[in-house]
Write a protein that holds these residues in place. Structure first.
Motif, short mmCIF file in Angstrom:
data_model
loop_
_atom_site.label_atom_id
_atom_site.label_comp_id
_atom_site.label_asym_id
_atom_site.label_seq_id
_atom_site.Cartn_x
_atom_site.Cartn_y
_atom_site.Cartn_z
N PRO A 1 0.85 -1.15 -0.56
CA PRO A 1 -0.04 0.13 -0.20
C PRO A 1 0.73 1.14 0.22
CG PRO A 1 0.03 -0.97 2.50
CD PRO A 1 1.57 -2.03 1.38
N THR A 2 1.73 1.47 -1.19
CA THR A 2 2.42 2.14 -1.50
C THR A 2 2.61 3.15 -2.75
OG1 THR A 2 4.79 3.59 -1.00
CG2 THR A 2 4.54 0.92 -0.98
N ARG B 1 -5.32 -10.68 2.30
CA ARG B 1 -5.39 -9.20 2.13
C ARG B 1 -4.92 -9.01 4.08
NH1 ARG B 1 -10.53 -5.08 5.11
NH2 ARG B 1 -8.66 -3.25 5.56
N GLY C 1 -4.17 -5.75 6.57
CA GLY C 1 -4.78 -4.65 6.88
C GLY C 1 -4.58 -3.54 5.50
N ASP C 2 -4.05 -3.33 5.00
CA ASP C 2 -4.09 -2.36 3.70
C ASP C 2 -3.42 -3.54 2.28
OD1 ASP C 2 -6.43 -0.04 4.62
OD2 ASP C 2 -3.79 0.58 5.47
N GLU C 3 -2.23 -4.30 2.84
CA GLU C 3 -1.81 -5.01 1.48
C GLU C 3 -3.18 -5.61 1.31
OE1 GLU C 3 2.19 -5.94 2.53
OE2 GLU C 3 1.61 -7.60 3.05
N LEU C 4 -2.47 -5.99 -0.16
CA LEU C 4 -3.56 -7.45 -1.06
C LEU C 4 -2.15 -8.43 -1.71
CD1 LEU C 4 -6.21 -5.47 -3.04
CD2 LEU C 4 -6.34 -6.56 -0.70
#
Length: 254
Positions: free
Chosen positions: A214-215, A242, A244-247
């Protein structure tokens, strides 16, 4: 065996299909299981949202604890781990050893304690005294081209099986076929982009595990593939994890 890991910073949920929270290692290993009865080559990469495959020249800069957890587990069921020579040098690879928990799991599953390390180098620009060879629990395999320098070939042949799979470049399909002939059917590739690009052009890739960090990176970092020729390859989404905000996505070739 030790208790399954569920550390908070490495917690991984399944979003699709069959949503589930806080998957333990056994559940993730089932998700990562190689299909039986055939040779299967999968690749693993991390990318930023805007497509950067590296940060400061290294892919490791994009990963977080969850990505590294999955990275380690992907090696557990593999017969071989394939890495391009440039990536092995740049990312600081040492000998291909898995941790004690993975060793126990592999032995229980009837596998050798450690996967075989496979390096790909057209020029054989590898140091035969490096830890990759000197500390290897299994004799590595180096795939190269017939045009590689004889002096380098002779030095590496002391510490690895050196195999020609092309005249002036490495043919990924011939590499895949040679691994299968050795009984090494579960092939896990960790990069880099030039090797992955060559594999795609050759039609050697069956699946991709892709972590979307997520960046946004901008800059001049390359993509996860690099090749002179285009190789459109249709893929089907197999699962979505998933953290957190990472896939963490799994695609299989159509």
């Amino acid at each position: 065996m030790s208790e399954p890991r569920r550390s908070q910073d490495a917690a991984i949920d399944r979003v699709w299909p069959d949503p589930a929270s806080a998957l333990d290692d056994d559940e993730l290993l089932e998700h990562l299981r190689f299909p039986g009865g055939r040779t299967w080559l999968r690749a693993n990469f991390v990318s930023s949202i805007d497509g950067a495959a590296t940060r400061d020249g290294l892919s490791g800069g994009l990963g977080d604890p969850a990505d590294r957890r999955l990275f380690d587990l992907q090696r557990r069921g593999a017969d071989v781990v394939v890495v391009g020579a440039g990536t092995a040098r740049n990312e600081g690879y040492s000998a291909m050893r898995v941790d004690a928990e993975s060793v126990a799991w592999r032995v229980d599953a009837g596998l050798p304690p450690h996967p075989t390390f496979v390096l790909v180098s057209r020029s054989l620009d590898l140091d035969p005294t490096s830890e990759m060879f000197a500390d290897a629990p299994v004799r590595p395999i180096v795939y190269t081209a017939a045009s590689a320098a004889e002096g380098r070939r002779a030095a590496l042949a002391e510490v690895a099986d050196v195999v020609d799979v092309g005249e002036d470049d490495v043919d990924p399909m011939r590499m895949r076929e040679d691994l299968a002939a050795r009984g090494l059917h579960r092939i896990h590739a960790e990069g880099g982009p030039h090797l992955f690009g060559a594999m795609l052009v050759a039609g050697a890739v069956d699946a991709l595990h892709l972590t979307f960090a997520p960046t946004l990176e901008a800059g001049d970092a390359g993509r996860i593939t690099a090749s002179a020729a285009a190789a459109p390859t249709a893929m089907t989404l197999s699962s979505v994890l998933r953290a957190g905000d990472e896939l963490l996505l799994h695609y299989v070739r159509d």
